[in-house]
Motif scaffolding. Structure first.
Motif, short mmCIF file in Angstrom:
data_model
loop_
_atom_site.label_atom_id
_atom_site.label_comp_id
_atom_site.label_asym_id
_atom_site.label_seq_id
_atom_site.Cartn_x
_atom_site.Cartn_y
_atom_site.Cartn_z
N SER A 1 117.12 52.87 92.22
CA SER A 1 118.22 53.07 91.27
C SER A 1 117.91 52.44 89.92
O SER A 1 118.46 52.83 88.90
CB SER A 1 119.52 52.49 91.83
N GLY A 2 117.05 51.42 89.93
CA GLY A 2 116.66 50.76 88.69
C GLY A 2 117.72 49.84 88.12
O GLY A 2 117.55 49.31 87.01
N ILE A 3 118.81 49.63 88.85
CA ILE A 3 119.91 48.81 88.33
C ILE A 3 119.49 47.36 88.18
O ILE A 3 119.62 46.76 87.11
CB ILE A 3 121.15 48.93 89.24
N GLN A 4 118.96 46.78 89.26
CA GLN A 4 118.55 45.37 89.19
C GLN A 4 117.35 45.19 88.27
O GLN A 4 117.25 44.19 87.55
CB GLN A 4 118.24 44.84 90.59
N ALA A 5 116.45 46.16 88.27
CA ALA A 5 115.26 46.05 87.42
C ALA A 5 115.59 46.11 85.94
O ALA A 5 114.79 45.68 85.09
CB ALA A 5 114.27 47.16 87.78
N ALA A 6 116.77 46.64 85.60
CA ALA A 6 117.16 46.75 84.20
C ALA A 6 117.48 45.39 83.58
O ALA A 6 117.55 45.27 82.35
CB ALA A 6 118.36 47.68 84.06
N TYR A 7 117.67 44.37 84.42
CA TYR A 7 117.99 43.03 83.92
C TYR A 7 116.73 42.17 83.92
O TYR A 7 116.17 41.89 84.97
CB TYR A 7 119.06 42.38 84.79
N SER A 8 116.32 41.73 82.76
CA SER A 8 115.15 40.86 82.67
C SER A 8 115.50 39.42 83.02
O SER A 8 114.66 38.65 83.45
CB SER A 8 114.56 40.91 81.25
N ASP A 9 116.77 39.06 82.83
CA ASP A 9 117.24 37.72 83.14
C ASP A 9 118.02 37.76 84.45
O ASP A 9 119.01 38.47 84.58
CB ASP A 9 118.15 37.21 82.00
N GLN A 10 117.59 36.99 85.45
CA GLN A 10 118.24 36.97 86.76
C GLN A 10 119.68 36.51 86.67
O GLN A 10 120.56 37.03 87.37
CB GLN A 10 117.45 36.08 87.72
N GLN A 11 119.94 35.52 85.80
CA GLN A 11 121.31 35.01 85.68
C GLN A 11 122.25 36.07 85.09
O GLN A 11 123.41 36.18 85.47
CB GLN A 11 121.35 33.75 84.81
N GLU A 12 121.71 36.86 84.17
CA GLU A 12 122.52 37.95 83.62
C GLU A 12 122.89 38.95 84.71
O GLU A 12 124.03 39.43 84.78
CB GLU A 12 121.76 38.66 82.50
N PHE A 13 121.92 39.25 85.58
CA PHE A 13 122.21 40.15 86.70
C PHE A 13 123.26 39.54 87.63
O PHE A 13 124.19 40.22 88.07
CB PHE A 13 120.92 40.43 87.48
N ASN A 14 123.12 38.24 87.92
CA ASN A 14 124.09 37.57 88.79
C ASN A 14 125.48 37.59 88.17
O ASN A 14 126.48 37.78 88.88
CB ASN A 14 123.65 36.13 89.05
N ASN A 15 125.56 37.40 86.86
CA ASN A 15 126.85 37.45 86.18
C ASN A 15 127.46 38.85 86.25
O ASN A 15 128.68 39.00 86.42
CB ASN A 15 126.71 37.02 84.73
N ALA A 16 126.60 39.86 86.12
CA ALA A 16 127.08 41.24 86.19
C ALA A 16 127.63 41.55 87.59
O ALA A 16 128.70 42.18 87.74
CB ALA A 16 125.95 42.21 85.85
N VAL A 17 126.93 41.08 88.62
CA VAL A 17 127.41 41.27 90.00
C VAL A 17 128.72 40.51 90.21
O VAL A 17 129.64 41.00 90.87
CB VAL A 17 126.34 40.82 91.01
#
Length: 227
Positions: free
Chosen positions: A117-133
């Motif tokens: 899906s490329g959703i998680q790969a679209a975030y270069s910063d892990q914390q930004e991904f965690n915040n989005a989740v």
């Protein structure tokens, strides 16, 4: 003159109400034979929640939750969505809305975990991904709280289920925001409790649908509409 008019209106209503009885058998509407979709929706929700919650508490040292993807797509997602669609013709507005909404929740959650899906790969910063989740989970916590309102005077079991589910969403969101594994584990423990409550409700509804159930499990009905 007024009394004559009222009498005429009453006669018309009585005639209209008896039209169905005078129709030939071939033109009468048969009673609905659509079974309640509640147990299917509840069991699919409970099973998917249980599996993901077991992963969240790191049961058997499992730290990667991706095995839940297939379950979330087809059981928690597709089956629960179908249960919601079948609740519409039954006139069950709450069941239709809740099941179809949580069905879409599981399908959307599974999509996040699918690498293609490329959703998680679209975030270069892990914390930004965690915040989005975390924002994603907080949104579903709010939806769940809103779902409590329609059942406040109907069924204690659903009130308890949805209230604890909202707490599980809140804990998982907090765990995602902070990155603290213990908070995520707490959300997993609450999720397991949610799953067992949902299993209880599902079994109760299946037994109630039987003509001669071996037993009945009370759901704590708090209010019955006046007829």
């Amino acid at each position: 003159m007024k009394m004559s008019t009222e009498k005429h209106d009453i006669e018309q209503i009585e005639q209209m109400s008896s039209v169905g009885d005078r129709l030939p058998a071939s033109r009468r509407r048969a009673p609905s034979r659509i079974a309640t979709s509640g147990p299917a929706g509840i069991f699919s929700f409970a099973s998917t929640t249980f599996i993901l919650s077991m992963f969240n508490v790191n049961a058997r040292s499992v730290h990667t939750p991706n095995v839940v993807v297939g379950m979330a797509l087809f059981t928690g997602g597709l089956l629960q969505f179908m249960a919601g669609m079948w609740a519409f013709p039954k006139g069950d507005v709450f069941g239709a809305t809740a099941f179809s909404s949580y069905g879409c929740f599981w399908m959307s959650y599974a999509t996040i975990l699918i690498p293609a899906s490329g959703i998680q790969a679209a975030y270069s910063d892990q914390q930004e991904f965690n915040n989005a989740v975390g924002i994603y989970l907080i949104t579903w916590m709010m939806v769940t709280i809103l779902f409590v309102l329609p059942v406040l005077r109907r069924n204690m079991s659903f009130v308890i289920l949805l209230s604890i589910l909202a707490l599980a969403f809140a804990l998982l969101a907090a765990g995602s925001f902070t990155g603290m594994a213990n908070i995520t584990k707490a959300g997993g423990i609450v999720g397991i409790i949610v799953a067992f409550i949902a299993y209880y409700i599902g079994v109760s509804e299946m037994l109630s649908a039987e003509a001669r159930p071996v037993m009945r499990l009370p759901l704590g009905v708090m209010y019955v509409n006046d007829i």
